[in-house]
Motif scaffolding. Structure first.
Motif, PDB file in Angstrom:
ATOM      1  N   ASP A   4      45.004 -59.844  72.167  1.00  0.00           N
ATOM      2  CA  ASP A   4      44.939 -59.137  70.882  1.00  0.00           C
ATOM      3  C   ASP A   4      45.787 -57.874  70.932  1.00  0.00           C
ATOM      4  O   ASP A   4      45.885 -57.209  71.951  1.00  0.00           O
ATOM      5  N   GLY A   5      46.411 -57.573  69.789  1.00  0.00           N
ATOM      6  CA  GLY A   5      47.243 -56.384  69.683  1.00  0.00           C
ATOM      7  C   GLY A   5      48.367 -56.614  68.710  1.00  0.00           C
ATOM      8  O   GLY A   5      48.433 -57.643  68.029  1.00  0.00           O
ATOM      9  N   THR A   6      49.261 -55.651  68.635  1.00  0.00           N
ATOM     10  CA  THR A   6      50.428 -55.748  67.763  1.00  0.00           C
ATOM     11  C   THR A   6      51.666 -55.813  68.639  1.00  0.00           C
ATOM     12  O   THR A   6      51.806 -55.012  69.566  1.00  0.00           O
ATOM     13  N   TYR A   7      52.539 -56.749  68.347  1.00  0.00           N
ATOM     14  CA  TYR A   7      53.711 -57.007  69.172  1.00  0.00           C
ATOM     15  C   TYR A   7      54.975 -57.074  68.332  1.00  0.00           C
ATOM     16  O   TYR A   7      54.932 -57.428  67.152  1.00  0.00           O
ATOM     17  N   LEU A  21      57.726 -67.894  68.705  1.00  0.00           N
ATOM     18  CA  LEU A  21      58.043 -66.465  68.709  1.00  0.00           C
ATOM     19  C   LEU A  21      58.158 -65.989  70.147  1.00  0.00           C
ATOM     20  O   LEU A  21      57.291 -66.292  70.980  1.00  0.00           O
ATOM     21  N   LEU A  22      59.229 -65.265  70.438  1.00  0.00           N
ATOM     22  CA  LEU A  22      59.409 -64.668  71.752  1.00  0.00           C
ATOM     23  C   LEU A  22      58.884 -63.240  71.682  1.00  0.00           C
ATOM     24  O   LEU A  22      59.440 -62.400  70.967  1.00  0.00           O
ATOM     25  N   ILE A  23      57.808 -62.977  72.395  1.00  0.00           N
ATOM     26  CA  ILE A  23      57.168 -61.674  72.392  1.00  0.00           C
ATOM     27  C   ILE A  23      57.958 -60.745  73.312  1.00  0.00           C
ATOM     28  O   ILE A  23      58.301 -61.112  74.436  1.00  0.00           O
ATOM     29  N   ALA A  54      50.485 -59.073  64.429  1.00  0.00           N
ATOM     30  CA  ALA A  54      49.188 -58.542  64.856  1.00  0.00           C
ATOM     31  C   ALA A  54      48.239 -59.702  65.104  1.00  0.00           C
ATOM     32  O   ALA A  54      48.086 -60.586  64.249  1.00  0.00           O
ATOM     33  N   LEU A  55      47.625 -59.692  66.282  1.00  0.00           N
ATOM     34  CA  LEU A  55      46.656 -60.718  66.655  1.00  0.00           C
ATOM     35  C   LEU A  55      45.292 -60.072  66.844  1.00  0.00           C
ATOM     36  O   LEU A  55      45.186 -58.993  67.424  1.00  0.00           O
TER      37      LEU A  55
END
Length: 94
Positions: A4-7, A21-23, A54-55
């Motif tokens: 969880d978080g924003t990437y 998606l490449l984080i 955002a997850l």
């Protein structure tokens, strides 16, 4: 595994109704996330776009475009291509 978080991520490709998606972290790819394309806003269903995702609880809560970062990457890529396409100076050896 993406927690969880924003990437920041780049949409690498969309195939078979899934977006890859490449984080990124500190400008480097650190992970890959595959989501159903329906989780992306329609206007973001395109490869090479930079987005913020955002997850929460393992679920996509939001995906927003980073138009400025996308434009910068496109310009950088075009600049590299242009440099590579130039002919090297001719050698004037006797």
């Amino acid at each position: 595994m993406v927690t969880d978080g924003t990437y920041t991520a780049v949409i690498d490709r969309i195939e078979d109704a899934h977006a890859v998606l490449l984080i990124e972290e500190a400008g480097r790819d650190v992970d890959e996330l595959v989501i159903h394309e329906s989780k992306l806003p329609f206007e973001l269903r395109e490869a090479n776009l930079v987005v913020h995702i955002a997850l929460e609880g393992g679920v996509v809560k939001s995906v927003t475009a980073d138009d400025e970062a996308t434009d910068e990457r496109m310009e950088d890529a075009q600049s590299r291509f242009d440099r590579l396409a130039q002919r090297p100076p001719e050698s004037k050896e006797p």
